[in-house]
Scaffold this motif. Structure first.
Motif, PDB file in Angstrom:
ATOM      1  N   UNK A 170       0.824  -1.217   0.000  1.00 50.34           N
ATOM      2  CA  UNK A 170       0.000   0.000   0.000  1.00 50.34           C
ATOM      3  C   UNK A 170       0.856   1.263   0.000  1.00 50.34           C
ATOM      4  N   UNK A 171       2.101   1.156   0.465  1.00 44.69           N
ATOM      5  CA  UNK A 171       3.021   2.301   0.386  1.00 44.69           C
ATOM      6  C   UNK A 171       3.844   2.253  -0.894  1.00 44.69           C
ATOM      7  N   UNK A 172       3.613   1.235  -1.731  1.00 48.22           N
ATOM      8  CA  UNK A 172       4.346   1.048  -2.993  1.00 48.22           C
ATOM      9  C   UNK A 172       5.852   1.102  -2.734  1.00 48.22           C
ATOM     10  N   UNK A 173       6.332   0.075  -2.071  1.00 47.40           N
ATOM     11  CA  UNK A 173       7.705   0.030  -1.574  1.00 47.40           C
ATOM     12  C   UNK A 173       8.748   0.357  -2.643  1.00 47.40           C
ATOM     13  N   UNK A 174       8.688  -0.302  -3.781  1.00 49.28           N
ATOM     14  CA  UNK A 174       9.718  -0.088  -4.809  1.00 49.28           C
ATOM     15  C   UNK A 174       9.693   1.335  -5.354  1.00 49.28           C
TER      16      UNK A 174
END
Length: 300
Positions: free
Chosen positions: A20-24
């Motif tokens: 949900x935090x869009x890690x990449x």
């Protein structure tokens, strides 16, 4: 039994939080800020590990929060598209209230961290999240100009690092902003091209004229050229403390030719394959550019 269940819950929580935090994506944005910070330090402003870590942590929090708020707003639309229907919110892995809680906490932690560095850094961080959530996100279903609006918050991270290091905004961070600002157009139009049908399901308008044609492709070529030209300006001594050596300028020029070549390829072929190649090359271009900028500063 409880231990096994706890591990499953922890793995599920971590996976959903990273998604949900869009890690990449968030890490790539933090990378840009780190590059800007390293470019900003000098003989008078030494590397500060505390500032560096606060920038990394605060930057991730702000980008992660932006992504969370974006997904809350677009939850129903994400459920319509193949590439987003399995995200935590449309898939029901995380509730709206929990996602909102995450977003508020991350925003607070991010702003506090950036403010500890200096108020200007926190101000630009706040501007970034406001523009991304309150302007870019709602405009995506209204007008292709959303890409133009989104390019502003998207260009802030590179310059944010410089401001964090120097507590000053001038020609140097302005140039870093300009490079990443122009770069985003061919990058996002390439994505909008090969994901056109999927974006259409969600009602998103990403291409400048709404079509996969030469009109869109020629604009991708033009913005690629402007990106490369902006990237070379520091080699001519017009950008204060931000300077490129002749060797670095040649390397950037070579990268630029590579970048423009794939934009021209999209213009000639007008295929999803060419668009995907341009997207991948654009990511490589901005990453390698930032590495060359930093190495050139510390090696010359």
């Amino acid at each position: 039994m409880k231990t096994v269940e706890t591990k499953k819950i922890n793995k599920g929580f971590l996976r959903n939080f990273l998604e949900i935090t869009k890690f990449r994506l968030s890490i790539s944005v933090v990378f840009s800020s780190v590059a800007g910070y390293l470019l900003g330090v000098n003989e008078a402003i030494s590397f500060n590990i505390t500032v560096f870590l606060l920038l990394c942590f605060g930057g991730y929090c702000m980008v992660g929060a932006s992504n969370i708020f974006n997904q809350i707003i677009e939850k129903d639309l994400d459920a319509l598209m193949d590439r987003t229907k399995n995200r935590p919110l449309p898939a029901g892995a995380i509730s709206n209230n929990l996602a909102l809680f995450y977003g508020i906490i991350l925003t607070s932690l991010g702003l506090i961290s950036l403010y500890i560095i200096n108020p200007q850094t926190a101000m630009f961080g706040a501007i970034s999240i406001i523009l991304y959530v309150a302007a870019y996100t709602p405009l995506k279903t209204k007008t292709p100009l959303s890409v133009f609006v989104g390019a502003f918050p998207g260009a802030i991270p590179f310059m944010l690092g410089w401001v964090a290091a120097t507590n000053d905004f001038g020609i140097e961070p302005g140039t870093l902003f300009m490079i990443q600002f122009f770069w985003q157009f061919p990058h996002f139009w390439a994505i909008g091209w090969f994901l056109f049908e999927d974006y259409k399901k969600g009602g998103f308008f990403m291409l400048p004229n709404g079509k996969k044609n030469k009109g869109t492709a020629i604009q991708a070529v033009l913005y690629s050229v402007w990106t490369v030209l902006a990237s070379l300006i520091p080699a001519f001594g017009f950008t204060g403390a931000l300077y490129l050596s002749p060797v670095a300028a040649i390397l950037i020029g070579g990268l630029g030719i590579w970048f423009i070549t794939f934009a021209v390829k999209l213009y000639k072929n007008q295929t999803d394959k060419a668009a995907k190649q341009l997207m991948l090359v654009s990511v490589s271009y901005i990453t390698l550019l930032q590495i060359i900028y930093v190495l050139d500063k510390f090696i010359r």
